[in-house]
Design a protein around this motif. Sequence first.
Motif, mmCIF file in Angstrom:
data_model
loop_
_atom_site.group_PDB
_atom_site.id
_atom_site.type_symbol
_atom_site.label_atom_id
_atom_site.label_comp_id
_atom_site.label_asym_id
_atom_site.label_seq_id
_atom_site.Cartn_x
_atom_site.Cartn_y
_atom_site.Cartn_z
ATOM 1 N N VAL A 119 -21.276 19.107 -18.975
ATOM 2 C CA VAL A 119 -20.233 18.446 -18.174
ATOM 3 C C VAL A 119 -20.756 17.117 -17.618
ATOM 4 N N SER A 159 -12.023 14.876 -20.269
ATOM 5 C CA SER A 159 -11.996 15.927 -19.250
ATOM 6 C C SER A 159 -10.574 16.453 -19.063
ATOM 7 N N ARG A 207 -14.196 21.236 -14.452
ATOM 8 C CA ARG A 207 -15.583 20.784 -14.401
ATOM 9 C C ARG A 207 -16.488 21.940 -14.006
ATOM 10 N N PRO A 252 -14.569 24.179 -19.893
ATOM 11 C CA PRO A 252 -15.563 23.182 -19.487
ATOM 12 C C PRO A 252 -16.957 23.519 -20.007
#
Lengths: 151, 343
Positions: free
Chosen positions: B95, B328, B284, B320
Amino acid sequence: MLDKPETKTTVEEQFEPRIITFLCKWCSSAGSDLAGVSRMEYPANVVPITVMCSGGISPVYILSAFNKGADGILVSGCHPGDCHYIKGNYYARRKIYLVQKLIEFVGLEPERFKMSWISAAEGAKFTKVITDFVEEIRPLGPQEKLKVDRR
Amino acid sequence: MIDIKDLRKQARELLDNEDVKYVLGFQKGTATFMSTPAFITEAADTENLVWDPTCVHNLALYLTEERKMRVARKETEGKPVGIVAKGCDSRAIVVLLQENYFKRQDVHIIGVSCEGTGVLDENKLNRLLKGKAPLNAEFDGVGHFLVATKDGDVKIPANEILADRCLECRAPYPAEHDTVYGEKVDGGRLDPFHSLEALEASAVGDKWDFWKEQMDKCLRCYACRSVCPMCYCEECVVDSITFMVTPDTLPGQKANRIKWIERSNNTSENFGYHLVRAIHLAGRCIDCGECQRVCPVDIPVRLLNKKLEKEAFEMFDYEPGTDSEAPSLVSSFLDEDPNDHIL
């Protein structure tokens, strides 16, 4: 001493929810304008806030409005494909979905936070959305869960 | 089984060849039997490295700290940092790479597979041992842990002492790595969203009662924020440093220094903090569970992040920490995203 004149209310006083609407400048805000200039009637419970794009609405705005005592919040933007900034409303769609799920998860009534697509030509839709929203919130009573207690 | 000697040898080689600046790993703890993070700069110290079910920390946090220090020192080039990464740590690194927080060459990932177990939850362990101090914990390879205490060994089912996030882990094998040790395994022991089920099924009022009780405990110590590898913002929305309101702030300036969330400790502001944090971590959060582990008042912070992880997975098919090239969650969309929630 004079007696106070007796006031009798014939109509039972009902709870008037305060609804914050975040309207995008290009569609929904113009839609609400159209409702106004067309003299359509809709409840006066709405506090309109014009933003440049529904995609620019931060989840913090939503929480902040609840914190300050909003009974219901409506976010409104252009229909998919109509965004003035091409794709802002698509971002909003995802983001608002997540916020809706989150506040529902922590136990706030999901009816209190809605999103709609209202174009500049849809004054009638605006009045309908608002009327329905107010009627839906009224039985729920005031939103006191996330309202800050300043006592 | 991972032979710790291989791991030490690898770390030693990296340091001897000066391939890395230092190696981030785990070492034996001094206060309890839980391991602590180790920053190994000397090849000789690699003997201190350990890898066992007490290695709970997410070391990716220290990569963000390293990056901040580099910026402060105005370094542009530098040797990479070696890091011992479990499945969750590796996802966290992915991430961070996806967000371009540092570059792939800034980090040398020594992956370690959790191999069907995971790490222990110290709270669960202490509860089960009723105050007896654990000295060692070993997995028997099937479904039990042998926990050594002063009064002899105790055999405890793995499902009772493993951390919730490990029971629900979907990727215990570090996908992103330079070298990797241990077998490749898939999935945890429970359904990935098992911990949400009970709460999701309860009524709106019950959910509120549960969360209100939890949030009212919050001290706003921000331990959850400090420990989170994704909470690397220089300035947090809940405590602004640049636009602080101090006794000499003029009234006119005060009006411009909007505080979205107050520092004061009450239900509404605590909800504000935790919900904003959850939203910031949507798409995330890689579910390392550190926020919940460090919470001094045991707020199940992880559930909020887990809920959004679930929604992202089920509605937007977004996981994620799987692809460092993908956009994202909130900076992308699909035409076929759900539209039913919109009037």
